[in-house]
Write a protein that holds these residues in place. Structure first.
Motif, PDB file in Angstrom:
ATOM      1  N   ALA A  37       0.745  -1.179   0.081  1.00 44.09           N
ATOM      2  CA  ALA A  37      -0.048   0.116   0.199  1.00 44.09           C
ATOM      3  C   ALA A  37       1.013   1.214   0.146  1.00 44.09           C
ATOM      4  O   ALA A  37       1.817   1.327   0.677  1.00 44.09           O
ATOM      5  CB  ALA A  37      -0.887  -0.027   1.135  1.00 44.09           C
ATOM      6  N   SER A  38       0.473   2.368  -0.722  1.00 43.88           N
ATOM      7  CA  SER A  38       0.832   3.577  -0.788  1.00 43.88           C
ATOM      8  C   SER A  38      -0.134   4.583  -0.304  1.00 43.88           C
ATOM      9  O   SER A  38      -1.271   4.476  -0.741  1.00 43.88           O
ATOM     10  CB  SER A  38       1.903   4.032  -1.992  1.00 43.88           C
ATOM     11  N   GLY A  39       0.377   5.856   0.183  1.00 41.47           N
ATOM     12  CA  GLY A  39      -0.642   6.715   0.332  1.00 41.47           C
ATOM     13  C   GLY A  39      -1.207   7.039   1.669  1.00 41.47           C
ATOM     14  O   GLY A  39      -1.636   8.041   2.088  1.00 41.47           O
ATOM     15  N   ARG A  40      -1.403   5.829   2.327  1.00 44.25           N
ATOM     16  CA  ARG A  40      -1.791   5.842   3.878  1.00 44.25           C
ATOM     17  C   ARG A  40      -1.622   4.576   4.414  1.00 44.25           C
ATOM     18  O   ARG A  40      -1.414   3.480   3.950  1.00 44.25           O
ATOM     19  CB  ARG A  40      -3.527   5.907   3.829  1.00 44.25           C
ATOM     20  N   THR A  41      -1.309   4.947   5.577  1.00 47.63           N
ATOM     21  CA  THR A  41      -1.031   3.382   6.531  1.00 47.63           C
ATOM     22  C   THR A  41      -2.044   2.361   6.373  1.00 47.63           C
ATOM     23  O   THR A  41      -3.422   2.656   6.530  1.00 47.63           O
ATOM     24  CB  THR A  41      -0.826   3.752   8.023  1.00 47.63           C
ATOM     25  N   LEU A  42      -1.913   1.079   6.353  1.00 42.61           N
ATOM     26  CA  LEU A  42      -2.987   0.134   6.365  1.00 42.61           C
ATOM     27  C   LEU A  42      -3.442  -0.214   7.612  1.00 42.61           C
ATOM     28  O   LEU A  42      -4.327  -1.144   7.812  1.00 42.61           O
ATOM     29  CB  LEU A  42      -2.437  -1.176   5.498  1.00 42.61           C
ATOM     30  N   SER A  43      -2.545   0.053   8.942  1.00 39.55           N
ATOM     31  CA  SER A  43      -3.126  -0.286  10.054  1.00 39.55           C
ATOM     32  C   SER A  43      -4.365  -0.033  10.442  1.00 39.55           C
ATOM     33  O   SER A  43      -5.009  -0.452  11.268  1.00 39.55           O
ATOM     34  CB  SER A  43      -2.168   0.181  11.085  1.00 39.55           C
ATOM     35  N   ASN A  44      -5.191   0.858   9.788  1.00 31.91           N
ATOM     36  CA  ASN A  44      -6.384   1.628  10.186  1.00 31.91           C
ATOM     37  C   ASN A  44      -7.274   0.706   9.338  1.00 31.91           C
ATOM     38  O   ASN A  44      -8.615   0.822   9.395  1.00 31.91           O
ATOM     39  CB  ASN A  44      -6.442   2.845   9.585  1.00 31.91           C
ATOM     40  N   TYR A  45      -7.116  -0.390   8.461  1.00 28.56           N
ATOM     41  CA  TYR A  45      -8.147  -1.092   7.700  1.00 28.56           C
ATOM     42  C   TYR A  45      -8.054  -2.585   7.974  1.00 28.56           C
ATOM     43  O   TYR A  45      -6.842  -3.401   8.037  1.00 28.56           O
ATOM     44  CB  TYR A  45      -7.585  -0.873   6.204  1.00 28.56           C
ATOM     45  N   TYR A  46      -9.162  -3.157   7.866  1.00 29.07           N
ATOM     46  CA  TYR A  46      -9.056  -4.674   7.561  1.00 29.07           C
ATOM     47  C   TYR A  46      -8.852  -4.825   6.194  1.00 29.07           C
ATOM     48  O   TYR A  46      -8.790  -4.151   5.301  1.00 29.07           O
ATOM     49  CB  TYR A  46     -10.638  -4.997   7.904  1.00 29.07           C
ATOM     50  N   MET A  47      -7.959  -5.875   5.991  1.00 27.49           N
ATOM     51  CA  MET A  47      -7.301  -6.152   4.939  1.00 27.49           C
ATOM     52  C   MET A  47      -7.934  -7.569   4.424  1.00 27.49           C
ATOM     53  O   MET A  47      -7.977  -8.476   5.217  1.00 27.49           O
ATOM     54  CB  MET A  47      -5.923  -6.249   4.825  1.00 27.49           C
ATOM     55  N   GLY A  48      -8.057  -7.875   2.974  1.00 26.41           N
ATOM     56  CA  GLY A  48      -8.412  -9.131   2.552  1.00 26.41           C
ATOM     57  C   GLY A  48      -8.198  -9.338   1.139  1.00 26.41           C
ATOM     58  O   GLY A  48      -7.671  -8.361   0.280  1.00 26.41           O
ATOM     59  N   TRP A  49      -8.164 -10.622   0.851  1.00 29.52           N
ATOM     60  CA  TRP A  49      -7.931 -11.167  -0.318  1.00 29.52           C
ATOM     61  C   TRP A  49      -9.333 -11.709  -1.090  1.00 29.52           C
ATOM     62  O   TRP A  49      -9.740 -12.553  -0.382  1.00 29.52           O
ATOM     63  CB  TRP A  49      -6.782 -12.248  -0.555  1.00 29.52           C
ATOM     64  N   PHE A  50      -9.508 -11.270  -2.227  1.00 34.67           N
ATOM     65  CA  PHE A  50     -10.659 -11.859  -3.158  1.00 34.67           C
ATOM     66  C   PHE A  50     -10.345 -12.552  -4.233  1.00 34.67           C
ATOM     67  O   PHE A  50      -9.133 -12.149  -4.574  1.00 34.67           O
ATOM     68  CB  PHE A  50     -11.846 -10.504  -3.603  1.00 34.67           C
ATOM     69  N   ARG A  51     -11.146 -13.329  -4.936  1.00 40.25           N
ATOM     70  CA  ARG A  51     -10.698 -13.946  -6.091  1.00 40.25           C
ATOM     71  C   ARG A  51     -11.917 -13.968  -7.113  1.00 40.25           C
ATOM     72  O   ARG A  51     -13.076 -14.010  -6.840  1.00 40.25           O
ATOM     73  CB  ARG A  51     -10.051 -15.381  -6.159  1.00 40.25           C
ATOM     74  N   GLN A  52     -11.665 -13.967  -8.355  1.00 38.84           N
ATOM     75  CA  GLN A  52     -13.021 -14.095  -9.195  1.00 38.84           C
ATOM     76  C   GLN A  52     -12.229 -15.002 -10.327  1.00 38.84           C
ATOM     77  O   GLN A  52     -11.480 -14.664 -11.495  1.00 38.84           O
ATOM     78  CB  GLN A  52     -13.171 -12.512  -9.782  1.00 38.84           C
ATOM     79  N   ALA A  53     -13.101 -16.164 -10.523  1.00 35.06           N
ATOM     80  CA  ALA A  53     -12.808 -17.106 -11.722  1.00 35.06           C
ATOM     81  C   ALA A  53     -13.880 -16.936 -12.964  1.00 35.06           C
ATOM     82  O   ALA A  53     -14.880 -16.034 -12.662  1.00 35.06           O
ATOM     83  CB  ALA A  53     -13.130 -18.420 -11.220  1.00 35.06           C
ATOM     84  N   PRO A  54     -13.307 -16.880 -14.156  1.00 31.11           N
ATOM     85  CA  PRO A  54     -14.243 -16.986 -15.240  1.00 31.11           C
ATOM     86  C   PRO A  54     -15.512 -17.267 -15.043  1.00 31.11           C
ATOM     87  O   PRO A  54     -15.698 -18.380 -14.614  1.00 31.11           O
ATOM     88  CB  PRO A  54     -13.610 -17.338 -16.337  1.00 31.11           C
ATOM     89  N   GLY A  55     -16.468 -16.517 -15.117  1.00 31.72           N
ATOM     90  CA  GLY A  55     -18.074 -16.830 -15.137  1.00 31.72           C
ATOM     91  C   GLY A  55     -18.763 -16.827 -13.616  1.00 31.72           C
ATOM     92  O   GLY A  55     -19.695 -17.261 -13.413  1.00 31.72           O
ATOM     93  N   LYS A  56     -17.833 -16.629 -12.639  1.00 32.89           N
ATOM     94  CA  LYS A  56     -17.960 -16.722 -11.123  1.00 32.89           C
ATOM     95  C   LYS A  56     -18.254 -15.263 -10.550  1.00 32.89           C
ATOM     96  O   LYS A  56     -17.365 -14.306 -11.032  1.00 32.89           O
ATOM     97  CB  LYS A  56     -17.102 -17.557 -10.528  1.00 32.89           C
ATOM     98  N   GLU A  57     -18.713 -15.192  -9.476  1.00 33.46           N
ATOM     99  CA  GLU A  57     -18.706 -14.034  -8.914  1.00 33.46           C
ATOM    100  C   GLU A  57     -17.680 -13.991  -7.963  1.00 33.46           C
ATOM    101  O   GLU A  57     -16.965 -14.976  -7.489  1.00 33.46           O
ATOM    102  CB  GLU A  57     -20.039 -13.860  -7.908  1.00 33.46           C
ATOM    103  N   ARG A  58     -17.142 -12.723  -7.714  1.00 34.71           N
ATOM    104  CA  ARG A  58     -15.867 -12.436  -6.982  1.00 34.71           C
ATOM    105  C   ARG A  58     -16.339 -12.838  -5.313  1.00 34.71           C
ATOM    106  O   ARG A  58     -17.483 -12.561  -4.683  1.00 34.71           O
ATOM    107  CB  ARG A  58     -15.550 -10.848  -6.754  1.00 34.71           C
TER     108      ARG A  58
END
Length: 118
Positions: A23-44
């Motif tokens: 991350a740049s621009g702001r500290t991440l410590s104020n945020y919940y962080m997550g990973w998402f994925r999206q496969a072809p034809g499927k929802e994120r």
């Protein structure tokens, strides 16, 4: 905040990859962080997430025991270690940040492609 994801690639089934989000621009410590994925034809879908301090984590059932999310607030990064990868893990993976909850995402990173061959 700008989120920059990296680490995707092509791997054989059973292999490992480590995704990173810087991350740049702001500290991440104020945020919940997550990973998402999206496969072809499927929802994120949210694959994993971690609380501000790192003390609480969430995992999507199919990745439990195989993926590990971690964060380093001092370095302003969050990572996703993916082991025992399966072809069904193939997707575009995104990192994201929210200051509230996952129904209101504040920032998205660009996707990084993970392809798992059988």
């Amino acid at each position: 905040v700008q989120l920059q994801a990296s680490g995707g690639g092509l791997v054989q089934a059973g292999g490992s990859l480590r995704l990173s989000c810087a991350a740049s621009g702001r500290t991440l410590s104020n945020y919940y962080m997550g990973w998402f994925r999206q496969a072809p034809g499927k929802e994120r879908e949210r694959v994993a997430s971690i609380s501000r301090s790192g003390g609480y984590t969430y995992y999507l059932d199919p990745v439990k025991g195989r993926f590990t999310i971690s964060r380093d607030n001092a370095k302003n990064t969050v990572s996703l270690q993916m082991n025992s990868l399966k072809p069904e893990d193939t997707a575009l993976y995104f990192c994201a940040a929210t200051g509230r909850d996952w129904t209101r995402i504040d920032y998205w990173g660009q996707g990084t492609l993970v392809t798992v061959s059988s």
